[in-house]
Structure formats: C-alpha cells, structure tokens
Design a protein around this motif. Structure first.
Motif, PDB file in Angstrom:
ATOM      1  N   GLY A   1      -2.994   7.778   0.888  1.00  0.00           N
ATOM      2  CA  GLY A   1      -2.772   6.396   1.280  1.00  0.00           C
ATOM      3  C   GLY A   1      -3.957   5.517   0.925  1.00  0.00           C
ATOM      4  O   GLY A   1      -5.018   5.999   0.553  1.00  0.00           O
ATOM      5  N   ASN A   2      -3.756   4.219   1.026  1.00  0.00           N
ATOM      6  CA  ASN A   2      -4.841   3.273   0.792  1.00  0.00           C
ATOM      7  C   ASN A   2      -4.570   2.001   1.567  1.00  0.00           C
ATOM      8  O   ASN A   2      -3.456   1.779   2.057  1.00  0.00           O
ATOM      9  CB  ASN A   2      -5.005   2.976  -0.701  1.00  0.00           C
ATOM     10  CG  ASN A   2      -3.785   2.324  -1.316  1.00  0.00           C
ATOM     11  OD1 ASN A   2      -2.825   3.016  -1.667  1.00  0.00           O
ATOM     12  ND2 ASN A   2      -3.795   1.005  -1.466  1.00  0.00           N
ATOM     13  N   ASP A   3      -5.597   1.187   1.712  1.00  0.00           N
ATOM     14  CA  ASP A   3      -5.462  -0.085   2.416  1.00  0.00           C
ATOM     15  C   ASP A   3      -4.933  -1.147   1.462  1.00  0.00           C
ATOM     16  O   ASP A   3      -5.482  -1.342   0.373  1.00  0.00           O
ATOM     17  CB  ASP A   3      -6.814  -0.523   2.969  1.00  0.00           C
ATOM     18  CG  ASP A   3      -7.325   0.419   4.044  1.00  0.00           C
ATOM     19  OD1 ASP A   3      -6.725   0.439   5.128  1.00  0.00           O
ATOM     20  OD2 ASP A   3      -8.311   1.129   3.791  1.00  0.00           O
TER      21      ASP A   3
ATOM     22  N   ALA B   1       0.833  -1.202   0.000  1.00  0.00           N
ATOM     23  CA  ALA B   1       0.000   0.000   0.000  1.00  0.00           C
ATOM     24  C   ALA B   1       0.864   1.246   0.000  1.00  0.00           C
ATOM     25  O   ALA B   1       1.958   1.273   0.564  1.00  0.00           O
ATOM     26  CB  ALA B   1      -0.916   0.017   1.219  1.00  0.00           C
ATOM     27  N   LYS B   2       0.337   2.278  -0.643  1.00  0.00           N
ATOM     28  CA  LYS B   2       0.959   3.596  -0.609  1.00  0.00           C
ATOM     29  C   LYS B   2       0.608   4.253   0.720  1.00  0.00           C
ATOM     30  O   LYS B   2      -0.540   4.174   1.180  1.00  0.00           O
ATOM     31  CB  LYS B   2       0.425   4.436  -1.774  1.00  0.00           C
ATOM     32  CG  LYS B   2       0.996   5.840  -1.870  1.00  0.00           C
ATOM     33  CD  LYS B   2       0.418   6.556  -3.097  1.00  0.00           C
ATOM     34  CE  LYS B   2       0.933   7.979  -3.183  1.00  0.00           C
ATOM     35  NZ  LYS B   2       0.382   8.681  -4.372  1.00  0.00           N
ATOM     36  N   LYS B   3       1.567   4.913   1.342  1.00  0.00           N
ATOM     37  CA  LYS B   3       1.356   5.485   2.669  1.00  0.00           C
ATOM     38  C   LYS B   3       1.436   7.005   2.700  1.00  0.00           C
ATOM     39  O   LYS B   3       1.368   7.605   3.754  1.00  0.00           O
ATOM     40  CB  LYS B   3       2.377   4.914   3.661  1.00  0.00           C
ATOM     41  CG  LYS B   3       2.273   3.398   3.860  1.00  0.00           C
ATOM     42  CD  LYS B   3       0.914   2.992   4.398  1.00  0.00           C
ATOM     43  CE  LYS B   3       0.810   1.499   4.660  1.00  0.00           C
ATOM     44  NZ  LYS B   3      -0.546   1.102   5.089  1.00  0.00           N
TER      45      LYS B   3
END
Length: 435
Positions: free
Chosen positions: A346-348, A339-341
């Motif tokens: 961000g995403n899950d 995931a991108k933070k």
C-alpha cells in the motif's frame, strides 16, 4: 550483430526503453477517454535494503536527459506497428508525443529514506504512465550504486577510491555505475566511456597479463615505467609480492608512484610492503589495494598502511549494491487522492511536499511529507523537492560536479548512527501526514 543488424547500445531515441504494458495502458486509456485526465505520479521506496540505514538519490541528471530523448520516431512507430503492440489511434498519439508536464524531485546526491517522495510527475495519465519504466530503471540502478558507494567512501575515511567494476556488469550499466560512484565521492573510474560521456576522471595501468606477457617481471615493469614514468602504479603480486616490490623499486627507483596488491591477506601484505618500501627508500610510494573489496573489507583495513582502494564487484552488482525497489505510483487523479491498498504494497494517496528538519549541529532529526499542502518551513529546514522539468522543458539541473559537492555536504547531516556499518533500520522515519 543479430540477423545481420547492428544493435545500438544507446539508440537515438529512448522511447522503447520501456515495458510493453506501458503502451497498452496508454492505448486503452485513449480508447476509453481517460488518457487526458490530470494525474500525479510519485516514485519512492517502501523500504531500504536489509540492514541499510539510508539511501542516496542518483541518476536524476541521466533521467532528465533520457526524457528529452523520449520520442517515437518513424523507426519506433514502424516497430510497434509491425509487432501489433498498439492500435493505429495509439500510434498516432505516440508519433506526436513529447512530455509536456512538470517533474519535481529530490536533488541528485540527496539522502533519502523509506516513503521519501523522491520524484513527482504531474501531467496527463498517458504522458505520466509512459515514463514509469524509464524512471524506475534509472533511479533504481543509479541509486543502488550510489548508496553502496557512499558506504564505501565513508569506510575509506578520506583515502581515495577508484571505481573498476566494468567487467562485472553490462557494458552500458558500467558507464552509469561509474557516474554514480563519482557522484558519491569516488575519485576516478577505469571506464573510458564514462570519462568521455560524463567527464569522470579515468585511471589505470596494467593487469597480471601484462607481466605474464614478458619473460620476467623486471622487463614488464621496465616497459611500463618507460612508457608511463616512475610515477606509475606497478602490480607486484603476479609472483612473489616482496620480490615484486624489490623489482619495482629497482626499475622505477625510490620515486615509484605506487604499488598495487590484488590478492592475499591485504592487511598483512600492506604492512609488510610498507616496511620493505621504506627500507628501500621508497617512503612516498603509495600502496593501493584491490580484490573484491566492499565497505566491510575497506573498514577492516582502516589501521593498515593503505593509501587507496580499487572497488569493482561489490559496487556494481546486486550482491553489494542491492536495489531499494523504488516504485512509481499514481497518487492523485483530477485532484483526488488515490492509493493502492494491497497488503504489504500500500501507499499514501495524494501529492506530497517534503521538508527535512535539522538540529543545532545541522544533523537530520526529522523528515515530514505533507499530503495536499506544504509543511511549515523553519530556520534550518530543507525543502527537499526542486523543479526538474516545467511544461516539458528541463529546468536548471545540477551538473555532476555540483551534485557531487552537494552530496558530500548532505552526508555531513546524517546522524552518527546512520553512518555505522552495522546492520540497522532506517536512520529516519518519514512522517507522512494530511496537511
């Protein structure tokens, strides 16, 4: 024409309907050995446009068709080679490319909310990432039109709407817009290519220029009625509206099909027009209104004697149909969630399965998305994702008519507050959790 070459608006292959960097990522992944890693990508919206309470999924049928046409033929390979977009190894891979993975997604016409996993693509990294731009361009555009159109249909309260936005957007976007509008309940479109390509019913009569062409309004109306019959719709506001109505009834008789009002205070004019038509015996002549209508203008005319609406600019442009900014993210690599933070973006991580729960009246009360498993499904629950492509081959995808019927049914499941035109947050918060 450009440099003597005719440009095709819909090329035989959809492979170059993509961004340059999709191919450079494929080339680099092929070179470093990561292109074949098993990956899962998801398309979803982090948020809805300001003030919107729900969105509508549209474009799925178009997308599946374009994925089947996503092939790099000699013409596409020659272009990429000439412009040195990627190296020879990547060109060879592209020449042999055909998507062979699986795609699941929400049904076309389905309601969605922020974080709803609208589309899930499973395959290698290369064959998933190469579809990103195609997926987002279709889903973002068509879902924006459908989401705006659904609000307009709700505001119309059962009165028919015609889509007439072709002159306010790009020529091929106009066709997709007509399709998306029909999906959410518009009865017809002014766009003939949408009729031929997608089977959307078409309608139209005449513009002000036709009246101005003739020496007087009576002769213009007579010409139109002679061709189309008394059941046609006459545009009566080129000069004086009330005199236009008298002329229309004089030519067509009390059986005149409809008049169209395209300017002025539409609510006041509609009431005056109804009174005049009734006094002339044209009690069944309908009143159609146009002129930069949106859902708020349509709602304001609810008490007026209006029989139908023609909608253009606010349906097909960003001002009235803003994109929700759907994104396409890698969420799983070789079975491991990723995931991108970045802050705000961000995403899950992890592949998700979504279920929607309803109360005893069939209204949506909850949507849950399980990471790495499936939520429990009880009576009245709806499993939101359905198979769209299996091993590269299209599954049974709903026809436009079936999607239209499905959408109408799903709109009845929205909580009452979700259908209000007043600004507000999403009607449902999607609960994403680890299974």
């Amino acid at each position: 024409m450009t440099d003597g070459i005719a440009l095709s608006p819909r090329p035989a292959s959809s492979a170059l309907l993509t961004d340059h960097y999709e191919l450079t990522m494929v080339a680099a992944a092929l070179a470093d050995g990561n292109a074949a890693r098993n990956c899962v990508f998801e398309a979803f919206a982090r948020r809805l446009p300001e003030g919107r309470r729900y969105g509508v999924v549209a474009g799925t049928g178009r997308l599946i068709d374009e994925i089947t046409r996503f092939r790099f033929r000699d013409e596409e390979i020659d272009f990429l080679r000439e412009h040195k977009v990627v190296d020879d190894a990547a060109l060879q891979w592209l020449a042999e490319f055909a998507f062979s993975g699986d795609i699941d997604g929400y049904r076309e016409g389905e309601i969605y909310f922020p974080e709803s996993p609208i589309l899930t693509v499973r395959g290698t990294f290369a064959e998933g990432v190469i579809l990103e731009t195609l997926i987002l361009s279709i889903l973002n555009h068509d879902s924006a039109i459908a989401s705006a159109g659904a609000r307009m249909i709700g505001a119309a309260g059962g009165r028919p709407c015609i889509e007439m936005g072709s002159r306010r957007t790009a020529e091929w976007a106009a066709i997709a817009s007509a399709r998306a509008a029909y999906l959410v309940g518009f009865g017809s479109t002014s766009n003939l290519e949408a009729g031929r390509t997608f089977g959307v019913p078409t309608a139209g009569t005449a513009a002000h220029s036709f009246t101005l062409l003739h020496d007087n309004e009576l002769s213009a109306f007579r010409s139109q009625v002679d061709l189309m019959g008394a059941g046609t719709t006459l545009l009566v506001d080129t000069y004086d509206v009330m005199q236009g109505i008298r002329n229309a009834v004089k030519v067509a008789g009390p059986g005149l099909g409809a008049i169209r009002l395209d300017s002025g205070d539409l609510g006041v004019l509609a009431r005056e027009a109804r009174e005049l038509l009734d006094s002339l015996g044209a009690t069944k002549t309908r009143i159609i209104v146009t002129s930069d209508l949106d859902e708020y203008a349509i709602a304001s005319l609810a008490a007026a004697p209006v029989d139908g609406y023609g909608v253009g600019t606010s349906l097909v442009t960003g001002s009235g149909a803003p994109t929700c900014g759907m994104v396409f993210k890698l969420v799983e690599r070789d079975g491991v969630p990723v995931a991108k933070k970045a802050a705000g973006k961000g995403n899950d991580g992890g592949a998700k399965a979504a279920v929607r729960r309803h109360d005893a009246q069939g209204r949506i009360v909850e949507e849950v998305a399980a990471v790495g498993g499936r939520p429990d499904v009880g009576e009245g629950d709806l499993q939101l994702q359905v198979p769209l492509i299996r091993s590269g081959r299209p599954h049974e995808v709903a026809t436009l008519t079936e999607a239209r019927e499905y959408h109408a049914k799903q709109m009845t499941t929205l909580p009452r507050e979700a259908r209000k035109l007043t600004r507000g947050g999403p009607a449902i918060d999607v609960d994403v959790y680890q299974a």
